[in-house]
Design an enzyme around this catalytic site. Sequence first.
Site, PDB file in Angstrom:
ATOM      1  N   ASN A   1       0.871  -1.173   0.000  1.00 17.01           N
ATOM      2  CA  ASN A   1       0.000   0.000   0.000  1.00 17.01           C
ATOM      3  C   ASN A   1       0.909   1.225   0.000  1.00 17.01           C
ATOM      4  O   ASN A   1       1.453   1.605   1.024  1.00 17.01           O
ATOM      5  CB  ASN A   1      -0.889  -0.040   1.247  1.00 17.01           C
ATOM      6  CG  ASN A   1      -1.884   1.100   1.286  1.00 17.01           C
ATOM      7  OD1 ASN A   1      -1.797   2.044   0.500  1.00 17.01           O
ATOM      8  ND2 ASN A   1      -2.829   1.025   2.210  1.00 17.01           N
TER       9      ASN A   1
ATOM     10  N   ARG B   1      -2.547  -1.935  -3.543  1.00 14.22           N
ATOM     11  CA  ARG B   1      -3.753  -1.147  -3.328  1.00 14.22           C
ATOM     12  C   ARG B   1      -3.688   0.088  -4.224  1.00 14.22           C
ATOM     13  O   ARG B   1      -2.717   0.846  -4.192  1.00 14.22           O
ATOM     14  CB  ARG B   1      -3.843  -0.701  -1.874  1.00 14.22           C
ATOM     15  CG  ARG B   1      -5.052   0.172  -1.655  1.00 14.22           C
ATOM     16  CD  ARG B   1      -4.954   0.965  -0.394  1.00 14.22           C
ATOM     17  NE  ARG B   1      -6.142   1.781  -0.258  1.00 14.22           N
ATOM     18  CZ  ARG B   1      -6.184   2.919   0.418  1.00 14.22           C
ATOM     19  NH1 ARG B   1      -5.087   3.375   0.996  1.00 14.22           N
ATOM     20  NH2 ARG B   1      -7.292   3.595   0.493  1.00 14.22           N
TER      21      ARG B   1
ATOM     22  N   HIS C   1     -12.923   2.848  -0.260  1.00 14.37           N
ATOM     23  CA  HIS C   1     -12.953   1.883   0.853  1.00 14.37           C
ATOM     24  C   HIS C   1     -13.612   0.566   0.439  1.00 14.37           C
ATOM     25  O   HIS C   1     -14.105  -0.175   1.289  1.00 14.37           O
ATOM     26  CB  HIS C   1     -13.740   2.427   2.074  1.00 14.37           C
ATOM     27  CG  HIS C   1     -13.059   3.520   2.832  1.00 14.37           C
ATOM     28  ND1 HIS C   1     -13.771   4.511   3.466  1.00 14.37           N
ATOM     29  CD2 HIS C   1     -11.746   3.763   3.065  1.00 14.37           C
ATOM     30  CE1 HIS C   1     -12.915   5.346   4.058  1.00 14.37           C
ATOM     31  NE2 HIS C   1     -11.691   4.909   3.824  1.00 14.37           N
TER      32      HIS C   1
ATOM     33  N   ARG D   1     -11.457  15.731   6.672  1.00 13.63           N
ATOM     34  CA  ARG D   1     -12.287  16.044   5.495  1.00 13.63           C
ATOM     35  C   ARG D   1     -13.697  16.410   5.935  1.00 13.63           C
ATOM     36  O   ARG D   1     -14.245  15.789   6.855  1.00 13.63           O
ATOM     37  CB  ARG D   1     -12.367  14.850   4.543  1.00 13.63           C
ATOM     38  CG  ARG D   1     -11.071  14.518   3.881  1.00 13.63           C
ATOM     39  CD  ARG D   1     -11.260  13.421   2.835  1.00 13.63           C
ATOM     40  NE  ARG D   1     -10.026  12.680   2.666  1.00 13.63           N
ATOM     41  CZ  ARG D   1      -9.911  11.356   2.730  1.00 13.63           C
ATOM     42  NH1 ARG D   1     -10.990  10.608   2.909  1.00 13.63           N
ATOM     43  NH2 ARG D   1      -8.743  10.787   2.593  1.00 13.63           N
TER      44      ARG D   1
ATOM     45  N   GLU E   1      -8.163  -4.825   5.309  1.00 13.27           N
ATOM     46  CA  GLU E   1      -8.070  -4.527   3.884  1.00 13.27           C
ATOM     47  C   GLU E   1      -6.927  -5.286   3.222  1.00 13.27           C
ATOM     48  O   GLU E   1      -7.056  -5.731   2.076  1.00 13.27           O
ATOM     49  CB  GLU E   1      -7.899  -3.011   3.692  1.00 13.27           C
ATOM     50  CG  GLU E   1      -9.186  -2.264   4.019  1.00 13.27           C
ATOM     51  CD  GLU E   1      -9.007  -0.763   4.184  1.00 13.27           C
ATOM     52  OE1 GLU E   1      -8.550  -0.338   5.261  1.00 13.27           O
ATOM     53  OE2 GLU E   1      -9.313  -0.015   3.250  1.00 13.27           O
TER      54      GLU E   1
END
Length: 371
Positions: A8, A65, A154, A215, A355
């Site tokens: 990742n 990823r 996601h 965010r 993940e």
Amino acid sequence: MSRVLVLNSGSSSVKYRLFDGTETVAKGLVERIGESGGEVADHRAALQGIMDEIDLTGLAAAGHRVVHGGAEFTGPTVITDEVVARVEALVPLAPLHNPAALTGIEVARKLLPDVPQVAVFDTAFHATIPPEGVTWAISRELAERWQIRRYGFHGTSHAYVSRRTAQVLGRDPAQTNVITLHLGNGASACAVEGGRSVATSMGMSPLPGLVMGTRSGDIDPTVIFHLHRVAGLPLDEIETSLTRHGGLQGMAGVNDLRAVLDLRAAGDPDATLAFDVYCRRIREYVGSYLAVLGRVDAIAFTAGVGENSAAVRAASLSGLEPLGIVIDPERNERRDEVISPPGARIPVCVIPTDEELEIADQSRTALSLDR
Ligand code: ADP
């Protein structure tokens, strides 16, 4: 048993995890790449360091990823030169996220020329959302020309957690409807119908939807015009204020939910309001996805906040008892897998996400490898 290395790559970090079957045999994080005083000069040095450290014997695949797969990547994809070119073409859609993944892919392909590599996209799971769930009501011509639509993110987490939720409840994932709430630094909600995403809260970018660490989540787009025209802020500054200085950070002055909870416990009014906005937004999305799905078999909380904050879980779903959504305070504090009372109409679960494991699994699927 095949070994898979999951990578990742972020703009200044590389996270890695080496799997043998479902077992993790090595993992780590190289941070502050290229920064003065950082560990390594660039991604190449970072990946080289990782490869030197781990035992690559029997490595069957490397899974990367990739944040944005646009409309074209709807599943895990074996990486070729052509795939790299297509991911490059998507950079304008994800200028903050895709370049780092591309660097990781480029370097890993050079360092591991004989190992097949797979791209696993955050967007791919949402390819099943029907057109009315990804289309915004703007001119069709503009939307098509500039690839403006909801993509969602996601995806690997929502896929993994919705499936695990069904398994925890002893149900067939293909027959189970789940609302998944991924609440980490980034946060998104997803409506999953029989294992397929049918709605999600992030959009063309990971900015909209739920309130996040830094965010803003959903706002009226007029705010942007107003800040530009009336307040005179340049566009990149407005972007920064919504993506890096918004969310909990903007409202409470801290981006970590634990710090918000501490300030709130001390009676800080900004932190109290930030917590309330955060939880109310989750509740609004749960209500919306109950309407999208019609029948909901479970609600699942996951990621840093979702897995750890009983306060957020309780406040987000409070007042929904008439809809059959009830949280048992003791189970919630203990963080049981199922935190609703026995016999609840809509079970509520806490399911740790993974993940990297999902990326390893999907990489094997793409290459038809055995687990
Ligand atoms: P990322 O999206 O970066 O993977 P995580 O899923 O690890 O992030 O979530 C990070 C967030 O989880 C932290 O910012 C923090 O607010 C929250 N968190 C972690 N542990 C706790 C805890 N015990 N209680 C409340 N929030 C927590």
